[in-house]
Design a protein around this motif. Structure first.
Motif, PDB file in Angstrom:
ATOM      1  N   HIS A   1       0.792  -1.214   0.127  1.00 37.15           N
ATOM      2  CA  HIS A   1      -0.028   0.182   0.021  1.00 37.15           C
ATOM      3  C   HIS A   1       0.707   1.373   0.067  1.00 37.15           C
ATOM      4  CE1 HIS A   1      -2.636  -3.190   1.205  1.00 37.15           C
ATOM      5  NE2 HIS A   1      -3.836  -2.288   0.949  1.00 37.15           N
TER       6      HIS A   1
ATOM      7  N   LYS B   1      -2.719   4.787   1.993  1.00 39.35           N
ATOM      8  CA  LYS B   1      -3.525   3.578   2.368  1.00 39.35           C
ATOM      9  C   LYS B   1      -4.032   2.782   1.392  1.00 39.35           C
ATOM     10  CE  LYS B   1      -2.612   4.515   7.037  1.00 39.35           C
ATOM     11  NZ  LYS B   1      -1.002   4.682   7.187  1.00 39.35           N
ATOM     12  N   ARG B   2      -3.802   3.143   0.330  1.00 44.16           N
ATOM     13  CA  ARG B   2      -4.495   2.442  -1.196  1.00 44.16           C
ATOM     14  C   ARG B   2      -3.228   1.764  -1.770  1.00 44.16           C
ATOM     15  NH1 ARG B   2      -6.683   7.763  -2.569  1.00 44.16           N
ATOM     16  NH2 ARG B   2      -8.607   7.967  -1.719  1.00 44.16           N
ATOM     17  N   ARG B   3      -3.972   0.501  -2.391  1.00 38.75           N
ATOM     18  CA  ARG B   3      -2.908  -0.179  -3.110  1.00 38.75           C
ATOM     19  C   ARG B   3      -1.942   0.687  -3.880  1.00 38.75           C
ATOM     20  NH1 ARG B   3      -3.880  -5.449  -4.162  1.00 38.75           N
ATOM     21  NH2 ARG B   3      -2.036  -5.647  -5.078  1.00 38.75           N
TER      22      ARG B   3
ATOM     23  N   ARG C   1      -5.249   4.544  -8.676  1.00 38.52           N
ATOM     24  CA  ARG C   1      -5.569   4.285  -7.283  1.00 38.52           C
ATOM     25  C   ARG C   1      -5.514   5.468  -6.303  1.00 38.52           C
ATOM     26  NH1 ARG C   1      -5.572  -0.228  -9.836  1.00 38.52           N
ATOM     27  NH2 ARG C   1      -7.454   0.892 -10.577  1.00 38.52           N
TER      28      ARG C   1
ATOM     29  N   ASN D   1      -8.839   6.976  -6.263  1.00 35.98           N
ATOM     30  CA  ASN D   1      -9.428   6.319  -5.738  1.00 35.98           C
ATOM     31  C   ASN D   1     -10.531   5.471  -6.882  1.00 35.98           C
ATOM     32  OD1 ASN D   1     -10.360   4.827  -3.474  1.00 35.98           O
ATOM     33  ND2 ASN D   1     -11.888   6.120  -2.973  1.00 35.98           N
TER      34      ASN D   1
ATOM     35  N   GLU E   1     -11.463   2.371  -8.732  1.00 34.58           N
ATOM     36  CA  GLU E   1     -11.291   1.019  -8.504  1.00 34.58           C
ATOM     37  C   GLU E   1     -10.913   0.343  -9.865  1.00 34.58           C
ATOM     38  OE1 GLU E   1     -12.424  -0.889  -5.741  1.00 34.58           O
ATOM     39  OE2 GLU E   1     -12.703   1.064  -4.557  1.00 34.58           O
TER      40      GLU E   1
END
Length: 171
Positions: free
Chosen positions: A42, A46-48, A106, A109, A111
Motif C-alpha cells: 500500500h 493507504k491504497r494499493r 489508485r 480512488n 477501482e
C-alpha cells in the motif's frame, strides 16, 4: 474530407511501429494473473500501490511478446538487433506505462476495472514512446498520430471484445 495514399500509409506506419507496444499491452492482459506487480503493498495514502490488475506474469509475458514482435519486424527489414531493442523498449514502456496508469487511478480512488477516460487508452502508449525515445526521435506529428490512433484502436478493440462477450464492460 479526402484521405489520400500518404495519410493511409502514415496510419499504417504508426500501427506497425507501435505494434510491439500494442502486443505487449494486450498480452499482459490476456496472460496476466498470479502475483501482482506491487506484491500487495500500500502507498502512503493507504491504497494499493498499483492493484491486482498488473501482474508479474502479464508484465513479463507482455514484454517478451512485444520484444518478439520487434524482433520479427527487425528481421523483415534486415536489422534484427535494432528490432529487438526497439521492440523491447516499446513493450517494456507499454507495460510500465500501464502500471503507472494503475498507480494514478489508485491515487484518485478509481477501482480496478472502472473507467478513467484518456488515461486508460494512453498510459501504455505514452510509456512506450518515452522508453523508445531513448533511440527514436519522435516528431510532434508522429506523437499526435500515435495518440489519436491508439485511442481509436483501444476503444474499438474494447467495444468488439465487449460485444463478443470477452469483456464485461465496453471501455
Amino acid at each position: 474530407m479526402e484521405i489520400d495514399a500518404i495519410n493511409i500509409l502514415s496510419i499504417v506506419y504508426v500501427i506497425y511501429f507501435m505494434l510491439p507496444a500494442y502486443i505487449a499491452n494486450v498480452s499482459a492482459l490476456v496472460f496476466g494473473g498470479g502475483p501482482p506487480l506491487d506484491f500487495g503493498y500500500h502507498f502512503i495514502d493507504k491504497r494499493r500501490l498499483i492493484g491486482d490488475g498488473v501482474t508479474w506474469r502479464g508484465s513479463i509475458i507482455g514484454t517478451l511478446l512485444g520484444t518478439l514482435t520487434g524482433m520479427i519486424q527487425g528481421t523483415l527489414v534486415d536489422n534484427m538487433l535494432y528490432g529487438i531493442l526497439l521492440g523491447f523498449l516499446l513493450a517494456l514502456g507499454a507495460v510500465i506505462g500501464d502500471a503507472c496508469g494503475s498507480f494514478v487511478k489508485r491515487r484518485f480512488n478509481i477501482e480496478r476495472g472502472r473507467p478513467a477516460p484518456i488515461l486508460d487508452q494512453l498510459d501504455f502508449a505514452v510509456g512506450a514512446m518515452l522508453f523508445a525515445s531513448i533511440i527514436v526521435n519522435f516528431s510532434w506529428e508522429m506523437i499526435i498520430m500515435i495518440l489519436i490512433i491508439t485511442v481509436i484502436l483501444h476503444l474499438s478493440a474494447n467495444i468488439i471484445a465487449y460485444l463478443i462477450g470477452v469483456k464485461d464492460v465496453w471501455y
